[in-house]
Write a protein that holds these residues in place. Structure first.
Motif, PDB file in Angstrom:
ATOM      1  N   THR A 129     -13.749  -6.181  75.549  1.00 45.66           N
ATOM      2  CA  THR A 129     -15.185  -4.965  76.530  1.00 45.66           C
ATOM      3  C   THR A 129     -15.550  -6.032  77.756  1.00 45.66           C
ATOM      4  N   GLU A 130     -15.354  -7.077  77.789  1.00 45.99           N
ATOM      5  CA  GLU A 130     -15.219  -7.304  79.460  1.00 45.99           C
ATOM      6  C   GLU A 130     -14.395  -7.452  80.633  1.00 45.99           C
ATOM      7  N   THR A 131     -13.005  -6.788  80.250  1.00 44.81           N
ATOM      8  CA  THR A 131     -12.533  -6.339  81.250  1.00 44.81           C
ATOM      9  C   THR A 131     -13.275  -5.056  81.931  1.00 44.81           C
ATOM     10  N   GLU A 132     -13.360  -5.093  83.015  1.00 46.92           N
ATOM     11  CA  GLU A 132     -13.872  -4.081  83.866  1.00 46.92           C
ATOM     12  C   GLU A 132     -13.451  -2.659  83.739  1.00 46.92           C
ATOM     13  N   ASN A 133     -15.511  -2.238  83.560  1.00 47.22           N
ATOM     14  CA  ASN A 133     -15.629  -1.560  83.414  1.00 47.22           C
ATOM     15  C   ASN A 133     -14.752  -0.683  81.516  1.00 47.22           C
ATOM     16  N   MET A 134     -14.375  -1.508  80.906  1.00 41.56           N
ATOM     17  CA  MET A 134     -14.106  -1.013  79.803  1.00 41.56           C
ATOM     18  C   MET A 134     -14.611  -0.297  78.931  1.00 41.56           C
ATOM     19  N   MET A 135     -15.698  -0.454  78.001  1.00 41.11           N
ATOM     20  CA  MET A 135     -16.192   0.610  77.745  1.00 41.11           C
ATOM     21  C   MET A 135     -16.715   1.643  78.525  1.00 41.11           C
ATOM     22  N   ASP A 136     -17.556   1.478  79.607  1.00 43.60           N
ATOM     23  CA  ASP A 136     -17.233   3.444  80.034  1.00 43.60           C
ATOM     24  C   ASP A 136     -16.281   4.191  80.321  1.00 43.60           C
ATOM     25  N   ARG A 137     -15.088   3.743  80.435  1.00 46.69           N
ATOM     26  CA  ARG A 137     -13.923   4.220  79.828  1.00 46.69           C
ATOM     27  C   ARG A 137     -13.482   4.403  78.212  1.00 46.69           C
ATOM     28  N   ILE A 138     -14.443   3.477  77.714  1.00 43.63           N
ATOM     29  CA  ILE A 138     -13.801   4.142  75.900  1.00 43.63           C
ATOM     30  C   ILE A 138     -14.455   5.403  76.134  1.00 43.63           C
ATOM     31  N   VAL A 139     -16.052   5.444  76.123  1.00 45.15           N
ATOM     32  CA  VAL A 139     -16.475   6.467  76.458  1.00 45.15           C
ATOM     33  C   VAL A 139     -16.254   7.060  76.934  1.00 45.15           C
ATOM     34  N   SER A 140     -15.522   7.764  78.245  1.00 38.29           N
ATOM     35  CA  SER A 140     -15.043   8.910  79.047  1.00 38.29           C
ATOM     36  C   SER A 140     -14.078   9.454  78.085  1.00 38.29           C
ATOM     37  N   GLY A 141     -13.335   7.729  77.768  1.00 39.51           N
ATOM     38  CA  GLY A 141     -12.118   8.535  76.599  1.00 39.51           C
ATOM     39  C   GLY A 141     -12.157   9.392  75.337  1.00 39.51           C
ATOM     40  N   LEU A 142     -13.220   9.086  74.839  1.00 35.72           N
ATOM     41  CA  LEU A 142     -14.027   9.966  73.506  1.00 35.72           C
ATOM     42  C   LEU A 142     -14.152  11.481  74.051  1.00 35.72           C
ATOM     43  N   SER A 143     -14.404  11.263  75.071  1.00 33.29           N
ATOM     44  CA  SER A 143     -14.692  12.909  75.762  1.00 33.29           C
ATOM     45  C   SER A 143     -14.210  13.869  76.413  1.00 33.29           C
ATOM     46  N   GLU A 144     -12.561  13.279  76.724  1.00 39.24           N
ATOM     47  CA  GLU A 144     -11.848  13.571  77.680  1.00 39.24           C
ATOM     48  C   GLU A 144     -11.061  14.882  77.114  1.00 39.24           C
ATOM     49  N   SER A 145     -10.311  15.520  77.192  1.00 46.93           N
ATOM     50  CA  SER A 145      -9.626  16.681  76.448  1.00 46.93           C
ATOM     51  C   SER A 145      -8.532  17.382  76.120  1.00 46.93           C
ATOM     52  N   SER A 146      -7.609  16.057  76.442  1.00 46.10           N
ATOM     53  CA  SER A 146      -6.756  15.194  75.132  1.00 46.10           C
ATOM     54  C   SER A 146      -7.005  14.908  74.027  1.00 46.10           C
ATOM     55  N   VAL A 147      -6.227  15.741  72.979  1.00 44.84           N
ATOM     56  CA  VAL A 147      -6.394  14.710  71.768  1.00 44.84           C
ATOM     57  C   VAL A 147      -6.278  13.240  71.227  1.00 44.84           C
ATOM     58  N   LYS A 148      -4.771  13.319  71.885  1.00 41.96           N
ATOM     59  CA  LYS A 148      -4.098  12.024  72.036  1.00 41.96           C
ATOM     60  C   LYS A 148      -5.217  10.853  72.419  1.00 41.96           C
ATOM     61  N   VAL A 149      -5.441  11.588  73.779  1.00 46.37           N
ATOM     62  CA  VAL A 149      -6.972   9.935  74.192  1.00 46.37           C
ATOM     63  C   VAL A 149      -7.571  10.246  73.646  1.00 46.37           C
ATOM     64  N   ARG A 150      -8.295  11.226  73.098  1.00 46.71           N
ATOM     65  CA  ARG A 150      -9.633  10.989  72.419  1.00 46.71           C
ATOM     66  C   ARG A 150      -9.035  10.133  71.063  1.00 46.71           C
ATOM     67  N   LEU A 151      -7.922  10.614  70.426  1.00 46.64           N
ATOM     68  CA  LEU A 151      -8.181   9.967  69.492  1.00 46.64           C
ATOM     69  C   LEU A 151      -8.180   8.007  69.204  1.00 46.64           C
ATOM     70  N   ALA A 152      -7.334   8.177  70.714  1.00 43.65           N
ATOM     71  CA  ALA A 152      -6.978   6.631  71.028  1.00 43.65           C
ATOM     72  C   ALA A 152      -8.047   5.796  71.704  1.00 43.65           C
ATOM     73  N   ALA A 153      -9.010   6.878  71.920  1.00 39.91           N
ATOM     74  CA  ALA A 153     -10.130   5.627  72.303  1.00 39.91           C
ATOM     75  C   ALA A 153     -10.560   5.247  71.662  1.00 39.91           C
ATOM     76  N   VAL A 154     -10.802   6.349  69.864  1.00 42.16           N
ATOM     77  CA  VAL A 154     -12.043   6.001  69.146  1.00 42.16           C
ATOM     78  C   VAL A 154     -10.909   5.245  68.748  1.00 42.16           C
ATOM     79  N   ARG A 155     -10.093   4.506  68.063  1.00 41.89           N
ATOM     80  CA  ARG A 155      -9.559   3.845  67.819  1.00 41.89           C
ATOM     81  C   ARG A 155      -9.933   2.283  68.435  1.00 41.89           C
ATOM     82  N   CYS A 156      -9.482   2.508  69.180  1.00 45.00           N
ATOM     83  CA  CYS A 156     -10.473   1.394  70.426  1.00 45.00           C
ATOM     84  C   CYS A 156     -11.789   1.074  70.124  1.00 45.00           C
ATOM     85  N   LEU A 157     -12.325   2.373  69.999  1.00 40.60           N
ATOM     86  CA  LEU A 157     -13.345   2.016  69.824  1.00 40.60           C
ATOM     87  C   LEU A 157     -13.956   0.798  68.562  1.00 40.60           C
TER      88      LEU A 157
END
Lengths: 597, 692
Positions: free
Chosen positions: B377-405
């Motif tokens: 979480t201390e990695t640069e912009n990590m939380m922002d990246r997850i947040v934007s990943g959650l709403s990406e068009s690619s299902v694969k990315v969304r799934l991976a982002a929510v797994r990470c979260l």
């Protein structure tokens, strides 16, 4: 160049002999270090093997062959920190250098620092705190790069952990490892001669170093493999001349000149023809050189000297003639050395075996068992053959015909009572075969010598072969002939006086002196072949003579004494050694030999 | 206009020459046919248009006919196979046409011919057809004699080895395929190829093993014992991972060892995993590698260390992996956009893959260790990246982002800080509205953690109307979604105010609540009981819930206590009874139910300490001194023989139980224990969720 490098090899082998007194473990370490850092010349830049008992702060105690470090200060404040450096800096020719430190005890607070520092950096400090000093510290896992404040780097470490430090002298980085796992790179200032360094700060801290004494936890060889591949790929991909055909024609010229230099006349002719080039030497001249080389390589020194004197009357003048030399533009030293070298080799052959055929020229020449029949003109070579070796078959005599048996009988009567019962008589027969029926074995050996190139392994095999043979044949000095021994000793005295003469005239020549000393010391052994100086009797030792003679002849014709190819190879090797001196680590993975398959 | 005019002419010209090629295949003179095929071969090489033309003009059936004809010379047959192979090298449409012409059975039939050159040509064509994504892999398995025959051809030449192993590695997609290949001796037949002098053969053999071993215990267990030239297979793989080997080989060998490890054939602390495979995969994630390699490397590494915290710890410090992964989010880079269109295209194509791979690896890294989560979480912009990943068009990315979260949400500290600061609940809620089931499962699991009592996000989530959504999840067909729905409700009800509890009961409906109590999935049952327990906490709430639903709850409790359930379920049920016993009016529902009292008595003497403890809690609450009517209740329970049991329990070996029964016999302890019970309970819930 080739003379220089062979001289170097000469020295090295002497050093190896001196090593026999070292104990087993040290030998193993030496082997391991040579395997890890083959490009390092330890005569110039020794590798670190232990901590230095001199280059340390007083709070540091050393034990266990200076490999264990313990803290013996008060350890109250950072002012009590203490470091020790290794005995030697890391040579650039390592390319990639690695050592490990095992934390035996973290002591009171575990303020241990593992890293590097340059000579002269304050030892009352932990590595990394000062300029030209780098360290990874156990208490906080921070990396210190020439600064009192560290950067968050890796995990902390403590008792039982093995911390490694890897220096990459190619890209000037370093990284640490913990228990075999690499942590990320830190950059180093380009700073030659960094020493492995360890620092301790509180009582009870004890660490053990491993400079290669034991297998490393981290797979450093795998890392080295990667860099070797990288460097070699870089070399392979190096852009060559833009203009079309230029590169190719240059290569062709080099090949052609090489073939001419070593008198491969037929090949050279064919090659020049097919690549549309001119040969800058007369064919007859090439053939003459070829003939002399053949004689030298087969150990027939007498004939060689005779032929040389016939063809190049002034070349082997034992009394240096200044006028002649100025006229010919030959440096005096080279010429004298040449003759001296030649005579020494003759002496060595004398020790080897008795050959009555050469009695005529007032010196007794002996042939050695290692030289085989069939050094036919077209396959005889100079430098190349130094590693070309006869196949197992070439040691075996040809099936002796009746004429040969007769010759053998004649020989035995000449040699007195010893010969026929001894296996070495058959070697004489061998030589006779060579002598009288030159050409019989031509077909079998022709091509073989040309084709066999010098793989180290092959060389060793053949050496082994020869040793076996020598053991079997129970060789004796001069084939056991008393008269021959006397003549040899006489020749030896002549050599000695010649050496003294040379010294008076040209000053001391340590190489000559050493050569003579080594040659004489052979006489002290009942079996000179297996003695520590027995290598001199190896037919390989004739190669430098052959090539020096060849070069000298060429020089009298105002031709280069070295073929451009050998010069290029020599230049590359020289370049690598300059790189090693100037701290460019890539030289570790660019050994010229790797490219000379 | 000129152009328009020109193109049809040239096209018809091309068609005319193409027709000529096809016509020659029908010549009565076999020699001319052969020459025609050879000319055709030379004409189609590298010419996609020509290939398409010939296919349209019907060359394929004729070539197949000639290939199958016994009267054709072996040279002609081989040339036909070569031309077909060349046609297959074209576009996907070409492959489709070839498959439609039944090229596969014809070529497989051709493999029975003894002529090696012909066999190799057939195999080359088959290889090209099978590695195309448009070819149904099942076609390899329709004829059961094919696989054994292919196995027998492996010894014929390096080419047959290369093509057959390549076919296998592309056509092994399911466990059934793995089994078929395994049963026909794939391992014994292919293992020797790993030391083939040909790099291509070694590589294809290696790929075969990676697909065979994937999630297959049987194959993996067999592989570890295989010797190749007196060397263990795992050691062969380790050698292939050496740094001077081609990257593709290193990566595939690492995959093989990863799959063998995950299938349980190699221990996670084996040095070939810890010191070789893991570092190799970390290297594959470095910036020096190609984008494809970095994706595969990260995914494989994530898979390798998923179940093992020690590997996660090692990976997290190796070569600064956590920081290295941050680079995965920098594609397409701003530089590539301007300077190089080709590069931009390449970057764009891989950008999604890179992001999802990085999220997966972060999820795996952070699944157990608190320090690693903090680092992530201390990695640069990590939380922002997850947040934007959650709403990406690619299902694969969304799934991976929510797994990470989800992985990060197991950290109490992160829930309290970064999760709240970045309002991750918002995109998460949005994700829950409309997503495929696999995304829903992950998102709802994460929501469960966000709804934990100490999570500052709990309040805003509650206000966003999440209850309806969760209730609808409990009606899902997927047990995982039902569990998550009811779990989230349970967490939500913990120490909630009356309003929230009422809303939960109303939205869920008693009918659904009791349906969940008989859910076939024991996880669902456990969480439903947990919800009930949380609803039945604090005295006024207990009395209120029991007054409206007392009868059904007592009935459900009785049923569960009588049924075949696990200790945990029974314990949870007894805890519900203990909570009921803590109510003012609710107590009477137990005191007047002799059946229940007998059951409590039974469990007090149960062999399981947990159940004894829970039952004792219940009694302890009933006989509480300072409450109205305690005397009567004590009398009744004494009559029923509870005191004797309590006395026995004071001599019990379990200190907890001893203490509790002591309290009950002296009835002197203040109310606190009921509270502490909830506390324990809370701890348990939080623990469960975090561990999920």
């Amino acid at each position: 160049m080739s003379g220089q490098s062979s001289g170097c090899g000469f020295l090295m082998s002497v050093v190896v002999h001196g090593d026999s007194a070292l104990n087993e473990q040290e030998n193993e370490l030496n082997q391991q270090l040579r395997r890890l850092y083959p490009a390092v010349n330890e005569l110039e830049t020794p590798l670190p093997r232990s901590w230095s008992p001199k280059d340390k702060f007083s709070y540091i105690g050393l034990s266990q062959n200076n490999l264990r470090v313990h803290y013996k200060g008060h350890g109250k404040t950072p002012k009590d920190a203490a470091s020790v450096r290794a005995t030697h800096p890391i040579p650039a020719a390592c390319g990639v250098y690695y050592f490990e430190v095992k934390i035996i005890s973290k002591g009171r607070d575990g303020y241990m620092g593992i890293g590097l520092s340059a000579q002269g950096v304050n030892m009352n400090r932990l590595p990394g705190w000062d300029k030209h000093s780098y360290g990874y510290h156990g208490d906080d896992g921070h990396s210190f790069c020439s600064s009192g404040t560290g950067q968050p780097y890796g995990p902390t470490f403590t008792t039982g952990d093995v911390i490694g430090c890897c220096v990459n002298l190619i890209n000037n980085t370093c990284f640490y490892t913990k228990n075999g796992h690499s942590l990320v790179y830190v950059c180093l200032c380009p700073q030659p001669n960094l020493y492995p360094t360890v620092g301790l700060q509180t009582p009870g801290e004890v660490v053990d170093a491993n400079f290669g004494q034991h297998p490393f936890v981290f797979d450093i060889e795998d890392y080295m493999r990667e860099w070797r591949t990288k460097i070699q790929a870089q070399i392979d991909r190096f852009p060559i001349g833009d203009r079309e055909g230029e590169w190719q024609s240059m290569i062709q010229k080099m090949v052609a000149s090489y073939l001419v230099h070593h008198s491969y006349c037929a090949t050279a002719e064919a090659f020049a023809k097919s690549t549309d080039q001119a040969v800058h030497e007369e064919l007859a001249s090439i053939k003459n050189r070829q003939k002399i080389q053949k004689l030298v390589l087969s150990g027939r020194m007498g004939e060689a000297i005779e032929t040389t004197q016939q063809l190049y009357p002034s070349l082997l003048e034992s009394n240096p003639n200044l006028l002649f030399m100025l006229k010919e533009g030959l440096p005096a030293l080279v010429q004298k050395d040449l003759h001296f070298l030649f005579c020494c080799k003759t002496f060595l052959n004398l020790i080897h075996e008795h050959d009555p055929v050469l009695d005529q020229i007032n010196l007794v020449f002996f042939l050695c068992p290692g030289c085989s029949p069939g050094f036919d003109g077209s396959c005889c070579n100079g430098v190349m053959s130094s590693k070309a070796h006869p196949s197992p078959h070439s040691h075996k005599p040809c099936p002796p015909g009746p004429a040969l048996l007769a010759a053998a009988a004649e020989l035995s009567s000449l040699n007195g009572s010893h010969s026929l019962q001894q296996p070495n008589a058959s070697t004489d027969v061998d030589m006779e075969v060579d002598h009288f029926t030159n050409g019989v074995t031509e077909s079998s050996s022709n091509g073989f010598f040309n084709g066999t190139s010098k793989h180290g392994a092959q060389t060793e095999d053949c050496d082994a072969d020869m040793e076996v043979e020598s053991a079997q044949s129970k060789r004796q000095l001069c084939g056991g002939s008393q008269a021959a021994i006397e003549r040899m000793i006489h020749f030896g005295r002549e050599l000695q006086s010649m050496s003294e003469h040379l010294r008076r005239e040209c000053g001391k020549n340590s190489v000559n002196k050493k050569m003579l000393k080594d040659a004489f010391s052979l006489l002290a052994y009942s079996d000179p072949w297996t003695s520590p100086v027995g290598y001199q009797l190896d037919s390989i030792q004739r190669e430098p003579v052959c090539s020096t003679l060849n070069s000298a002849i060429l020089e009298t014709h105002n031709l280069p004494k070295q073929p451009p190819l050998a010069q290029a190879v020599g230049q590359a090797a020289q370049c690598l050694s300059i790189m090693a001196h100037s701290g460019s680590g890539s030289c570790a993975f660019a050994a010229v030999d790797d490219y000379l398959h | 206009t000129k152009c328009v005019h020109l193109s049809p002419v040239s096209l018809s010209e091309v068609t005319a020459t193409s027709r000529h090629y096809v016509d020659r295949l029908f010549d009565p003179d076999p020699q001319k046919v052969l020459q025609g095929v050879i000319d055709m071969k030379n004409a189609v090489i590298g010419n996609n248009k020509q290939k398409a033309n010939l296919i349209v003009l019907g060359a394929v059936p004729r070539l197949l006919y000639l290939l199958q004809q016994g009267s054709s010379s072996s040279e002609l047959r081989a040339e036909c196979a070569v031309v077909l192979g060349s046609l297959a090298m074209g576009t996907e449409n070409n492959i489709k046409s070839l498959v439609d012409c039944h090229i596969i059975p014809a070529l497989l039939q051709g493999l029975l011919c003894p002529d090696l050159i012909f066999i190799e040509a057939c195999l080359r064509c088959l290889r090209t057809v099978f590695i195309s994504p448009v070819t149904p892999v099942q076609l390899l398995y329709t004829d059961p004699t094919v696989i054994p025959h292919l196995m027998s051809l492996l010894c014929r030449s390096q080419r047959t080895q290369e093509y057959i192993t390549q076919i296998f590695s592309h056509c092994c997609k399911t466990p059934e395929h793995q089994t078929v290949l395994f049963n026909h001796g794939a391992i014994q037949n292919i293992a020797p190829l790993l030391i083939s002098p040909s790099y291509k053969v070694r590589m294809q053999a290696l790929k075969c093993f990676s697909v065979l071993a994937y999630e297959n215990t049987q194959v993996s267990m067999t592989l570890v014992n295989v010797l190749v030239d007196e060397e263990l297979l795992s050691q062969v793989f380790v050698r292939m991972m050496q740094r001077d080997q081609p990257i593709d080989m290193q990566l595939t060998a690492a995959k093989c060892l990863t799959y063998m490890c995950r299938a349980g054939a190699i221990r996670t602390d084996d040095s070939c995993i810890v010191l070789k495979t893991l570092p190799c995969l970390v290297r594959m994630c470095s910036k020096e590698r190609l984008l494809e390699e970095r994706v595969e490397g990260a995914e494989t590494l994530a898979y390798l260390m998923e179940p093992d915290v020690e590997l996660q710890r090692i990976a997290s410090v190796t070569d600064h992996l956590v920081a290295m992964l941050a680079d995965y989010f920098k594609y397409p880079s701003s530089v590539s956009a301007i300077t190089d269109i080709k590069r931009l295209d390449h970057d764009l194509k891989h950008a999604h893959e890179l992001r999802q791979a990085a999220f997966k690896l972060y999820a795996s890294l952070g699944s157990n260790d608190e320090d690693i989560r903090k680092k992530i979480t201390e990695t640069e912009n990590m939380m922002d990246r997850i947040v934007s990943g959650l709403s990406e068009s690619s299902v694969k990315v969304r799934l991976a982002a929510v797994r990470c979260l989800h992985s990060l949400s197991r950290s109490v500290q992160q829930l309290r800080t970064s999760f709240h600061d970045h309002a991750v609940w918002k995109p998460l809620m949005k994700l829950l509205q409309n997503a495929p089931d696999e995304v829903l499962v992950m998102a709802s699991s994460t929501l469960c953690n966000l709804l934990l009592e100490f999570s500052p996000s709990k309040e805003p989530i509650l206000e966003s109307g999440v209850i309806e959504l969760l209730c609808s999840l409990t009606q899902s067909d997927s047990p995982a979604l039902r569990v998550n729905g009811i779990w989230a409700l349970m967490n939500m009800a913990f120490q909630a105010d009356q309003k929230v509890k009422g809303e939960i009961v109303r939205a869920l409906g008693t009918e659904q609540l009791f349906r969940l109590l008989s859910d076939p999935d024991s996880n669902v049952l456990m969480k439903t009981l947990g919800l009930l327990r949380n609803l039945l906490s604090t005295r006024p709430h207990i009395d209120q819930v029991m007054s409206s639903h007392g009868k059904q709850i007592m009935q459900a409790v009785t049923l569960i206590l009588e049924g075949e359930h696990s200790i945990e379920v029974k314990e949870q049920t007894l805890c519900i009874l203990a909570n009921i016993a803590d109510g003012n009016t609710a107590k009477e529902l137990i005191m007047t139910n002799d059946d229940i009292l007998q059951k409590i008595k039974y469990y007090m003497a149960h062999s399981n300490v947990k159940l004894q403890l829970a039952a004792t809690f219940c009694i302890s609450n009933l006989i509480w001194n300072e409450e109205d009517g305690s005397q009567e209740r004590q009398d009744k329970l004494r009559e029923l023989g509870f005191v004797d049991i309590l006395h026995k329990l004071t001599q019990a070996s379990d200190p907890n139980l001893c203490d509790r029964s002591d309290t009950a016999t002296h009835t002197s302890l203040p109310l606190s224990f009921s509270f502490s019970l909830h506390k324990t309970d809370a701890h348990k819930h939080a623990h469960c969720v975090v561990g999920y």
